[in-house]
Design a protein around this motif. Structure first.
Motif, PDB file in Angstrom:
ATOM      1  N   ASN A 129       0.818  -1.323   0.108  1.00 10.70           N
ATOM      2  CA  ASN A 129       0.051   0.044  -0.042  1.00 10.70           C
ATOM      3  C   ASN A 129       1.030   1.337   0.022  1.00 10.70           C
ATOM      4  O   ASN A 129       2.195   1.172   0.106  1.00 10.70           O
ATOM      5  CB  ASN A 129      -0.921  -0.058   1.158  1.00 10.70           C
ATOM      6  CG  ASN A 129      -0.347  -0.024   2.406  1.00 10.70           C
ATOM      7  OD1 ASN A 129       0.835   0.504   2.920  1.00 10.70           O
ATOM      8  ND2 ASN A 129      -0.875  -0.607   3.369  1.00 10.70           N
ATOM      9  N   GLN A 177       1.373   3.548   2.315  1.00 10.33           N
ATOM     10  CA  GLN A 177       2.336   3.862   3.420  1.00 10.33           C
ATOM     11  C   GLN A 177       3.321   2.847   3.472  1.00 10.33           C
ATOM     12  O   GLN A 177       4.601   3.341   3.744  1.00 10.33           O
ATOM     13  CB  GLN A 177       1.329   3.130   4.712  1.00 10.33           C
ATOM     14  CG  GLN A 177       1.780   3.283   6.037  1.00 10.33           C
ATOM     15  CD  GLN A 177       2.064   4.545   6.542  1.00 10.33           C
ATOM     16  OE1 GLN A 177       1.457   5.486   6.149  1.00 10.33           O
ATOM     17  NE2 GLN A 177       2.773   4.557   7.737  1.00 10.33           N
ATOM     18  N   VAL A 234       9.672   8.269   2.549  1.00 10.99           N
ATOM     19  CA  VAL A 234       8.509   9.395   2.294  1.00 10.99           C
ATOM     20  C   VAL A 234       7.370   8.979   2.891  1.00 10.99           C
ATOM     21  O   VAL A 234       7.396   7.843   3.279  1.00 10.99           O
ATOM     22  CB  VAL A 234       8.498   9.904   0.751  1.00 10.99           C
ATOM     23  CG1 VAL A 234       9.953  10.272   0.243  1.00 10.99           C
ATOM     24  CG2 VAL A 234       8.005   8.687  -0.181  1.00 10.99           C
ATOM     25  N   SER A 235       6.331  10.076   3.189  1.00 17.78           N
ATOM     26  CA  SER A 235       5.411   9.864   3.680  1.00 17.78           C
ATOM     27  C   SER A 235       4.202   9.449   2.773  1.00 17.78           C
ATOM     28  O   SER A 235       4.623   9.274   1.508  1.00 17.78           O
ATOM     29  CB  SER A 235       4.849  11.217   4.217  1.00 17.78           C
ATOM     30  OG  SER A 235       4.478  11.845   3.376  1.00 17.78           O
ATOM     31  N   ARG A 236       3.269   8.807   3.400  1.00 16.88           N
ATOM     32  CA  ARG A 236       2.196   8.196   2.571  1.00 16.88           C
ATOM     33  C   ARG A 236       1.404   9.372   1.490  1.00 16.88           C
ATOM     34  O   ARG A 236       1.259   8.821   0.349  1.00 16.88           O
ATOM     35  CB  ARG A 236       1.138   7.731   3.497  1.00 16.88           C
ATOM     36  CG  ARG A 236      -0.022   6.872   2.778  1.00 16.88           C
ATOM     37  CD  ARG A 236      -1.377   6.961   3.648  1.00 16.88           C
ATOM     38  NE  ARG A 236      -1.741   8.316   3.640  1.00 16.88           N
ATOM     39  CZ  ARG A 236      -2.760   8.601   2.728  1.00 16.88           C
ATOM     40  NH1 ARG A 236      -3.137   7.772   1.840  1.00 16.88           N
ATOM     41  NH2 ARG A 236      -3.339  10.003   2.581  1.00 16.88           N
ATOM     42  N   GLN A 237       1.425  10.489   2.261  1.00 17.10           N
ATOM     43  CA  GLN A 237       1.002  11.623   1.303  1.00 17.10           C
ATOM     44  C   GLN A 237       1.713  11.893   0.039  1.00 17.10           C
ATOM     45  O   GLN A 237       1.159  12.215  -0.795  1.00 17.10           O
ATOM     46  CB  GLN A 237       1.036  12.918   2.121  1.00 17.10           C
ATOM     47  CG  GLN A 237      -0.115  12.918   3.512  1.00 17.10           C
ATOM     48  CD  GLN A 237       0.567  12.481   4.676  1.00 17.10           C
ATOM     49  OE1 GLN A 237       1.412  11.607   4.612  1.00 17.10           O
ATOM     50  NE2 GLN A 237       0.481  13.514   5.631  1.00 17.10           N
ATOM     51  N   THR A 238       3.081  11.776   0.508  1.00 13.49           N
ATOM     52  CA  THR A 238       3.922  12.174  -0.914  1.00 13.49           C
ATOM     53  C   THR A 238       3.706  11.049  -2.089  1.00 13.49           C
ATOM     54  O   THR A 238       3.651  11.287  -3.248  1.00 13.49           O
ATOM     55  CB  THR A 238       5.440  12.022  -0.336  1.00 13.49           C
ATOM     56  OG1 THR A 238       5.327  13.140   0.430  1.00 13.49           O
ATOM     57  CG2 THR A 238       6.461  12.301  -1.631  1.00 13.49           C
ATOM     58  N   LEU A 294       0.607  11.854  -3.571  1.00 12.07           N
ATOM     59  CA  LEU A 294       0.614  13.091  -4.367  1.00 12.07           C
ATOM     60  C   LEU A 294       1.118  12.657  -5.860  1.00 12.07           C
ATOM     61  O   LEU A 294       1.041  13.044  -6.839  1.00 12.07           O
ATOM     62  CB  LEU A 294       1.455  14.355  -3.877  1.00 12.07           C
ATOM     63  CG  LEU A 294       1.024  14.972  -2.699  1.00 12.07           C
ATOM     64  CD1 LEU A 294       1.978  15.851  -1.732  1.00 12.07           C
ATOM     65  CD2 LEU A 294      -0.068  15.734  -3.141  1.00 12.07           C
ATOM     66  N   ARG A 303      -0.993  10.950  -7.952  1.00 15.43           N
ATOM     67  CA  ARG A 303      -2.294  11.691  -8.487  1.00 15.43           C
ATOM     68  C   ARG A 303      -1.847  12.758  -9.504  1.00 15.43           C
ATOM     69  O   ARG A 303      -2.460  13.360 -10.236  1.00 15.43           O
ATOM     70  CB  ARG A 303      -2.797  12.622  -7.419  1.00 15.43           C
ATOM     71  CG  ARG A 303      -3.818  11.460  -6.423  1.00 15.43           C
ATOM     72  CD  ARG A 303      -4.652  12.461  -5.629  1.00 15.43           C
ATOM     73  NE  ARG A 303      -4.092  13.709  -5.295  1.00 15.43           N
ATOM     74  CZ  ARG A 303      -3.838  13.709  -3.841  1.00 15.43           C
ATOM     75  NH1 ARG A 303      -4.257  12.834  -3.043  1.00 15.43           N
ATOM     76  NH2 ARG A 303      -3.475  15.038  -3.414  1.00 15.43           N
ATOM     77  N   PRO A 334       8.443  13.913  -8.393  1.00 13.69           N
ATOM     78  CA  PRO A 334       9.439  13.732  -7.611  1.00 13.69           C
ATOM     79  C   PRO A 334      10.860  14.240  -8.068  1.00 13.69           C
ATOM     80  O   PRO A 334      10.923  14.337  -9.128  1.00 13.69           O
ATOM     81  CB  PRO A 334       9.516  12.215  -7.412  1.00 13.69           C
ATOM     82  CG  PRO A 334       8.615  11.697  -8.817  1.00 13.69           C
ATOM     83  CD  PRO A 334       7.959  12.796  -9.215  1.00 13.69           C
ATOM     84  N   LEU A 392      14.386  10.573  -5.507  1.00 10.70           N
ATOM     85  CA  LEU A 392      13.211   9.821  -5.226  1.00 10.70           C
ATOM     86  C   LEU A 392      12.702   8.869  -6.601  1.00 10.70           C
ATOM     87  O   LEU A 392      12.431   7.663  -6.254  1.00 10.70           O
ATOM     88  CB  LEU A 392      12.234  10.622  -4.678  1.00 10.70           C
ATOM     89  CG  LEU A 392      10.723   9.880  -4.414  1.00 10.70           C
ATOM     90  CD1 LEU A 392      10.956   9.018  -3.170  1.00 10.70           C
ATOM     91  CD2 LEU A 392       9.890  10.916  -3.599  1.00 10.70           C
TER      92      LEU A 392
END
Lengths: 75, 276
Positions: free
Chosen positions: A17, A19, A27-31, A34, A37, A42, A46
């Motif tokens: 997933n 996370q 990096v975070s789940r939000q990144t 992002l 989407r 990046p 990354l």
């Protein structure tokens, strides 16, 4: 959008997933969300880390399409 | 024409295109300033009466401020607590965690933003309540019955409430940050640590730092505009009533600190290490 990506598809292939993928590349789940989407392009570092996780080339994950809008897509 | 001449021509065209709009805005701002000034001249007696009331009848002004403090502290505390409780509930619903993730983040952000704003609002209202403290207490105790007036009770209640709010706010900030750390295990920092902001920033990844940069620049622009408007209002007000020059100096100090700190930090971060 200038940068298309197949991150979601590759992530599904290895069964992790957002996370978990985030933890794998520090990096975070939000990144991850992002990037998937298309709201964030990046850094090279990354992108290379992500390619390494999927054992793929950066070009397999990300494709650049010149839409003449410049580099403001990160906003 | 070489490329530099072409570029100069482009710059010139861009400047002249925007110059017209700039002059129009200046004229409109000048007219608006003149109108506001004229309106202030017409209403200067009212402004004077209002300011005189605040300056002379501090007991009433400070008692009303105390009442506002109590109402504001209760309302803001309810907003903070309800957002945290909602975020916690969504976090505990592990089955739908993926769907709820963004909602939890939004609610945690609300807790943090409202609690930070609460400090500013409550400090300001406490400052108004405690204005001319010695004079108000003296006046408050000069009642016919010998019992202290309402101000003394309001001040006592507000002082106790201030401490309660600081601990309440801190406690919910800690809870919100800890929940955020559960959501994002890579995040570092404790709210009890004086270097929390630095540690938190260091634990952000590249996308989060970019978002912080964008938000900071937008906040910088908003504060610049706010300082300009407040400076104009203060100067105009100072022309018709005695508000002293202190407000002008306070706004100028804050504005200057913001411009210089932003400029120097930008310079520091854009200069290559060897050239520093």
């Amino acid at each position: 959008m200038a940068l298309n990506n197949r991150l979601k598809e590759y992530r599904a292939r290895i069964g992790v997933n957002q996370q978990e993928l985030g933890s794998m590349v520090h990096v975070s789940r939000q990144t991850i969300s992002l990037i998937e989407r298309g709201d964030y392009s990046p850094s090279v570092t990354l992108a290379l880390k992500l390619a390494k996780v999927f054992d793929a080339k950066v070009e397999d994950l990300f494709t650049y399409v010149d839409d003449g809008k410049g580099e403001s897509e990160n906003e | 024409m070489n490329s530099e001449e072409n570029r100069r021509e482009e710059i010139k065209k861009e400047d002249s295109k925007n110059l017209a709009a700039f002059i129009i805005v200046l004229i409109i701002a000048g007219i608006a300033g003149g109108l506001i000034g004229a309106m202030m001249m017409i209403g200067k007696d009212r402004v004077r009466i209002w300011l005189d009331t605040v300056a002379n009848d501090t007991l009433m002004f400070c008692t009303v401020s105390g009442g506002l403090f109590i109402v504001a502290s209760v309302v803001l505390s309810i907003i903070i607590a309800s957002n945290y409780v909602a975020a916690k509930k969504l976090w505990e619903d592990k089955e739908h965690l993926d769907d709820n993730w963004d909602k939890i983040e939004k609610k945690i952000s609300r807790v943090l933003v409202v609690s930070a704003a609460t400090y500013v609002i409550l400090y300001a209202l406490y400052g108004c309540t405690a204005y001319n403290l010695a004079g108000n207490i003296n006046e408050s105790f000069q009642t016919a019955s010998g019992m202290p007036g309402i101000y003394a009770y309001v001040l006592a209640a507000v002082t106790v409430q201030m401490f309660v709010c600081i601990f309440f706010n801190l406690s919910f900030q800690k809870k919100a940050v800890n929940l955020e750390k559960l959501l994002n295990p890579e995040k570092k920092g404790s709210v009890y640590d004086f270097r929390f902001a630095k540690k938190w920033y260091e634990s952000l990844d590249e996308a989060e730092r970019l978002k912080v940069g964008i938000a900071s620049y937008r906040a910088y622009s908003i504060v610049n505009r706010t300082c300009l408007v407040m400076m104009i209002v203060t100067i105009l007000l100072g022309m018709i009533v005695k508000i002293t020059v202190l407000p002008v100096f306070i706004i100028a100090t804050l504005w200057l600190i913001q411009i210089l700190s932003f400029g120097l930090e930008s310079l520091k971060n854009s200069t290559p290490t060897a050239a520093k």
